[in-house]
Design an enzyme around this catalytic site. Sequence first.
Site, PDB file in Angstrom:
ATOM      1  N   PRO A  96       1.023  -1.279  -0.132  1.00  0.00           N
ATOM      2  CA  PRO A  96      -0.172   0.022   0.174  1.00  0.00           C
ATOM      3  C   PRO A  96       0.787   1.164  -0.101  1.00  0.00           C
ATOM      4  CG  PRO A  96      -0.636  -1.438   1.674  1.00  0.00           C
ATOM      5  CD  PRO A  96       0.474  -2.133   0.944  1.00  0.00           C
ATOM      6  N   ASP A 180      -9.110   0.836 -24.238  1.00  0.00           N
ATOM      7  CA  ASP A 180      -9.662   0.922 -22.811  1.00  0.00           C
ATOM      8  C   ASP A 180      -9.350   2.646 -22.315  1.00  0.00           C
ATOM      9  OD1 ASP A 180      -9.574  -1.923 -22.452  1.00  0.00           O
ATOM     10  OD2 ASP A 180      -7.593  -1.834 -22.021  1.00  0.00           O
TER      11      ASP A 180
HETATM   12  C1  JCQ Z   1      -1.339  -3.286  -2.285  1.00  0.00           C
HETATM   13  N1  JCQ Z   1      -2.592  -1.850  -2.437  1.00  0.00           N
HETATM   14  C2  JCQ Z   1      -2.648  -2.430  -1.191  1.00  0.00           C
HETATM   15  C3  JCQ Z   1       0.475  -5.541   2.769  1.00  0.00           C
HETATM   16  C4  JCQ Z   1       2.444  -5.125   3.663  1.00  0.00           C
HETATM   17  C5  JCQ Z   1       4.990  -5.965   1.212  1.00  0.00           C
HETATM   18  O1  JCQ Z   1       4.442  -5.511   2.501  1.00  0.00           O
HETATM   19  C6  JCQ Z   1       3.200  -5.472   2.528  1.00  0.00           C
HETATM   20  C7  JCQ Z   1       2.515  -5.781   1.525  1.00  0.00           C
HETATM   21  C8  JCQ Z   1       0.841  -5.946   1.656  1.00  0.00           C
HETATM   22  C9  JCQ Z   1      -0.134  -6.224   0.412  1.00  0.00           C
HETATM   23  O2  JCQ Z   1      -0.412  -5.343  -0.353  1.00  0.00           O
HETATM   24  C10 JCQ Z   1      -1.388  -4.462  -0.290  1.00  0.00           C
HETATM   25  C11 JCQ Z   1      -1.667  -3.441  -1.287  1.00  0.00           C
HETATM   26  N2  JCQ Z   1      -1.690  -2.277  -3.186  1.00  0.00           N
HETATM   27  O3  JCQ Z   1      -1.958  -4.535   0.814  1.00  0.00           O
HETATM   28  C12 JCQ Z   1       1.240  -5.145   3.947  1.00  0.00           C
END
Ligand code: JCQ
Length: 269
Positions: A96, A180
């Site tokens: 995120p 798109d």
């Molecule tokens: C991706 N929007 C949300 C969650 C930590 C690499 O570390 C982490 C990865 C995540 C998973 O990705 C998302 C995400 N784009 O939550 C926490």
Amino acid sequence: MRLDIVSIFPEYFSPLDVSLIGKARERGTLDVRVHQLRDWTHDVHKTVDDTPYGGGPGMVMKPEVWGEAIDAVIAEGAADGDDEAPAAPRIIVPTPSGRPFTQEIAQELAAEPWLLFACGRYEGIDSRVMREYGTRMRVDELSIGDYVLAGGEVAVLVMVEAIGRLLPGVLGNVHSAVDDSFAPGAMRNLLEGPVFTKPPVWRGHEVPEVLLSGHHGKIARWRRDEALRRTIANRPELAAAIDPATLDKHDRKLLEELAFRVGPEDMAH
Ligand code: JCQ
């Protein structure tokens, strides 16, 4: 294109066996390999996480396990690639806190020969892993949207589908991929309007008459109006970014009716 995916939940990736991506794999357009991160642990519990330095909630994924996994996947890929194959993949880490994953980035990644996706869980991967590989190859931390998932797996599925459908021969219709909403060249910065098929009346709802008229000029005009309306209603920040120089008099009149302020005609000059 070769895709390596490293995750503690390889079962998440069974959707890649079906549909567009599944067919591309059968044809050999796509070579997808999913790896279990725990295969590179050495303790009986197959530990992949530890407590965060500095305190705080949750757990952080250990750098040693990720380092061994990524080294092994790269060595294996470099060994069974042909002589033309690149020595290193681009590494993608969904998070995120990454840069937004957009259609433009999907197009850029679709042109790469080799991608390695690293799926984090818990509070994320020890940041030194991205630092370490960033000295040797391109490492991108990418976000698919402003929400928090339990791990990177679903974000990887999203990215692989967006990238995969852009590969030559993956989509049945060669026009579909460039048409798109977000593809440069379509109606730039505008969302797609509504679409209809037969029957002409369904449960009392009629297909807009103009679409049955066969008048191609009027149809194009109507579609552009609908695209503008929908963009203003659903994505005001996209509408605000429209270059006034790309709007004709009819567009301006419509936007005025919708009480949407645009700059003067010569604002771009
Ligand atoms: C991706 N929007 C949300 C969650 C930590 C690499 O570390 C982490 C990865 C995540 C998973 O990705 C998302 C995400 N784009 O939550 C926490």
